[in-house]
Design a protein around this motif. Sequence first.
Motif, PDB file in Angstrom:
ATOM      1  N   ILE A   1       0.830  -1.204   0.000  1.00 57.06           N
ATOM      2  CA  ILE A   1       0.000   0.000   0.000  1.00 57.06           C
ATOM      3  C   ILE A   1       0.870   1.263   0.000  1.00 57.06           C
ATOM      4  N   LEU A   2       0.566   2.165  -0.909  1.00 55.24           N
ATOM      5  CA  LEU A   2       1.206   3.480  -0.927  1.00 55.24           C
ATOM      6  C   LEU A   2       0.359   4.492  -0.169  1.00 55.24           C
ATOM      7  N   ARG A   3      -0.942   4.523  -0.471  1.00 52.17           N
ATOM      8  CA  ARG A   3      -1.845   5.427   0.240  1.00 52.17           C
ATOM      9  C   ARG A   3      -3.291   4.976   0.042  1.00 52.17           C
ATOM     10  N   ILE A   4      -4.160   5.501   0.883  1.00 53.28           N
ATOM     11  CA  ILE A   4      -5.604   5.287   0.789  1.00 53.28           C
ATOM     12  C   ILE A   4      -6.241   6.662   0.650  1.00 53.28           C
ATOM     13  N   GLU A   5      -7.144   6.812  -0.305  1.00 50.79           N
ATOM     14  CA  GLU A   5      -7.719   8.127  -0.550  1.00 50.79           C
ATOM     15  C   GLU A   5      -9.213   8.019  -0.839  1.00 50.79           C
ATOM     16  N   PRO A   6      -9.960   9.127  -0.603  1.00 53.06           N
ATOM     17  CA  PRO A   6     -11.406   9.131  -0.880  1.00 53.06           C
ATOM     18  C   PRO A   6     -11.664   8.952  -2.373  1.00 53.06           C
ATOM     19  N   TYR A   7     -12.823   8.336  -2.652  1.00 56.50           N
ATOM     20  CA  TYR A   7     -13.216   8.139  -4.047  1.00 56.50           C
ATOM     21  C   TYR A   7     -14.721   8.265  -4.137  1.00 56.50           C
TER      22      TYR A   7
END
Length: 250
Positions: A213-219
Amino acid sequence: MNTIRTIIIDDEPLARDLIRLYLKDYTSFQIIEECANGFEGLKAIQELKPDVIFLDIEMPKVTGLEMLELLDQPPVVIFTTAYQEHAIKAFDLNALDYLLKPFSKDRFKKAIDKIVTRIESKTVDPNIIKDFIKEPPLPHGTIDRIVVKTINSIKIIPASEIKYLEAQDDYVMIYTHEGKFLKQQTMKYFEHALDPAFFIRIHRSYLINVREILRIEPYEKSSYQVILKDNTTLPISRTGYSLLKEKLNF
């Protein structure tokens, strides 16, 4: 009765000795080869085309079940296993013959009688093994590698090299640093078999290695997506997001 050409595949010499000893009472069975691991067993089956194999499940390098996956036309199988009783239910449900170690001479006779009846009546169903392999009993502990068959070779994929897995009907696509590999097995199996400290089911279709995982972001509205180190973008379900929050502590 015609001769039943037989191969014994077990990494324990004493286990092979016991099967060989018990088979002396059955003159129709001819032992044509003995193998100490799955690689030897795979080669012997492909070359000698036995009618029946006695197959240990838990072996080093390649397990008995992994070996069967690599065969296009597996022979009749009598599994020899130390699996616990709850896992044995999977064999019963699929009408497969097995011997739970340590097995007695009487229990051995029951397995032999069943096999002989099937062979004589020509009721052996080749699809039984193929259906069983799709979702076999869960292994003891977790698995640290996955074995797949490519066009030219057998590939052993360390779990640490897996980026993520994608469900594709009765198959799973395994994405690694070397490429992608298709395996006929269920996502449910891998969800339980791979180490839960590193692998999380983030979506109905995706199981990821959290180390990637690099990042988690809103979608969009009230949803999220994960970006992996190779810039792959995958959707996250609500349940998957909760699991990630718990695992990654954010």
